[in-house]
Design a protein around this motif. Structure first.
Motif, short mmCIF file in Angstrom:
data_model
loop_
_atom_site.label_atom_id
_atom_site.label_comp_id
_atom_site.label_asym_id
_atom_site.label_seq_id
_atom_site.Cartn_x
_atom_site.Cartn_y
_atom_site.Cartn_z
N GLU A 198 0.83 -1.21 0.00
CA GLU A 198 0.00 0.00 0.00
C GLU A 198 0.87 1.26 0.00
N THR A 200 0.51 5.73 -0.73
CA THR A 200 -0.37 6.88 -0.91
C THR A 200 0.33 7.90 -1.77
N THR A 218 -4.73 6.61 -1.84
CA THR A 218 -4.18 5.34 -1.39
C THR A 218 -4.38 4.27 -2.45
N ASN A 219 -3.30 3.56 -2.78
CA ASN A 219 -3.32 2.52 -3.80
C ASN A 219 -2.67 1.26 -3.25
N GLN A 220 -3.29 0.11 -3.49
CA GLN A 220 -2.70 -1.17 -3.15
C GLN A 220 -2.03 -1.71 -4.41
N ALA A 254 7.38 2.07 2.54
CA ALA A 254 6.05 1.46 2.51
C ALA A 254 6.14 -0.05 2.63
N GLN A 258 4.56 -2.69 5.39
CA GLN A 258 3.75 -3.84 4.96
C GLN A 258 4.23 -5.12 5.60
#
Length: 366
Positions: A198, A200, A218-220, A254, A258
């Motif tokens: 994830e 942002t 926000t992007n996965q 990021a 995770q």
């Protein structure tokens, strides 16, 4: 070891590592390649030794370079050269013209673990850096003479991992303890097995060259998108490799979050998938070239959070001979290498005048 243009030729100023403390804590990732995830995936899976050992590819850096290296110095720190290889042959052919399997190190980072292994510094070297390259053995059994003005990422093309390590050691005067490399397709598989990462973004990112199209917010990211992000440059900042480096550094942070947030060790199925894809994806130096060694190393890759990592780009400016290339700032680069040799934090003044840490791409991803 010969001098470079910054006066760094300090072959006797390297380091020897004492045996790490039994309860050491270290880095949660070895740069953008997700080597940290790979190693975490291998921990505790001793019954898969044979299978995973068969996956690993190794390079005997010590044998290739012999004694023509900085001297080891015992101060408890560790330095790891992490490369992302850019071969466009075989399975990587979808990312550009097939180059018959030749490759360049489009991404290069020195990961410095401080004594006690509770903090780390990561120094990204721009691929377009013009610097001295030492003579290197070539795959054909000949010797490339190198020169005082060569593009950094060509070292890998000329002489593979050993030449890349030798070039970094010549630039810095610091002996690399380990080497890790991953390719495009391996990187994608690791991220997919992890379940995505994830991030942002403060604004949309659309880059046709890297096949990335992200909305603001926000992007996965799946493996394909993550690879697109770490390859993106023309659509962020000034369109140079310096902006791409900042995206890569943001992605690393990021990724650390995770890994820490999903409870890998509570999910044996995910651990197995990561260990399998990871050991297939990476190439290591001989010292990390078996699962037992990777597992031991992995035990020190769980303690450092993003806030414990100092991430910079090697201080550079526009190369006076070619405005499309960069050259190290002599004084500031010396401050970086001196700090690492002394196992000290990199001083803020070392990056104050550097193009690399002024890119507007730095605030796009968090």
């Amino acid at each position: 070891m010969s001098d470079d243009s910054t006066g760094r030729g300090r072959g006797a100023a390297g380091r020897r590592r004492r045996k790490p403390p039994k309860r050491r804590r270290a880095l949660a990732i070895a740069a953008w390649s997700a080597a940290g995830v790979v190693l975490l995936g291998g921990a505790g899976l001793g019954y898969f030794y044979v299978k995973f050992n068969g996956n690993l590819k190794t390079v005997d850096i010590d044998a290739a370079l012999g004694k023509d290296r900085p001297q080891d110095v015992d101060n408890g720190s560790m330095d790891i050269l992490v490369l992302g290889s850019d071969s466009r042959g075989g399975a990587n052919g979808g990312y550009g013209r097939d180059d018959d399997g030749s490759a360049r190190s489009d991404t290069a980072m020195i990961v410095h673990l401080y004594e006690g292994h509770e903090k780390a510094s990561v120094i990204s070297i721009p691929r377009d850096t013009m610097a001295p390259r030492p003579a290197c053995a070539t795959p054909g059994g000949k010797t490339d003479p190198g020169g005082r003005y060569r593009q950094f990422n060509e070292a890998y093309t000329v002489g593979g991992a050993a030449c890349a390590v030798k070039t970094v050691e010549t630039m810095s005067g610091i002996r690399m303890d380990h080497y890790l490399e991953v390719d495009f397709t391996g990187f994608k598989k690791i991220i997919d097995d992890l379940g995505g990462v994830e991030v942002t973004t403060s604004k949309p990112i659309k880059d046709d060259a890297s096949h990335l199209d992200l909305a603001a917010g926000t992007n996965q990211l799946n493996g394909e998108q993550a690879l697109g992000l770490v390859r993106t440059r023309k659509s962020v900042g000034d369109g140079s490799d310096l902006g791409r480096i900042q995206l890569q550094q943001a992605f690393i942070k990021a990724l650390i979050k995770q890994v820490k947030g999903i409870g890998l060790f509570d999910n044996p199925k995910k651990l197995l998938a990561l260990a399998d894809s990871g050991t297939k994806a990476i190439t290591t130096d001989k010292g990390l070239g078996d699962v037992k060694s990777l597992m031991g190393f992995a035990q020190g890759l769980k303690g450092i959070d993003a806030q414990d990592m100092q991430m910079i780009t090697l201080p550079v400016t526009t190369d006076p001979r070619d405005r499309d290339r960069v050259a190290p700032l002599a004084k500031e680069s010396k401050q970086v290498w001196d700090a690492l040799l002394a196992d000290q934090p990199i001083p803020a003044e070392a990056t104050a005048n550097s193009m690399g840490d002024k890119s507007t791409a730095g605030g796009i991803v968090r």
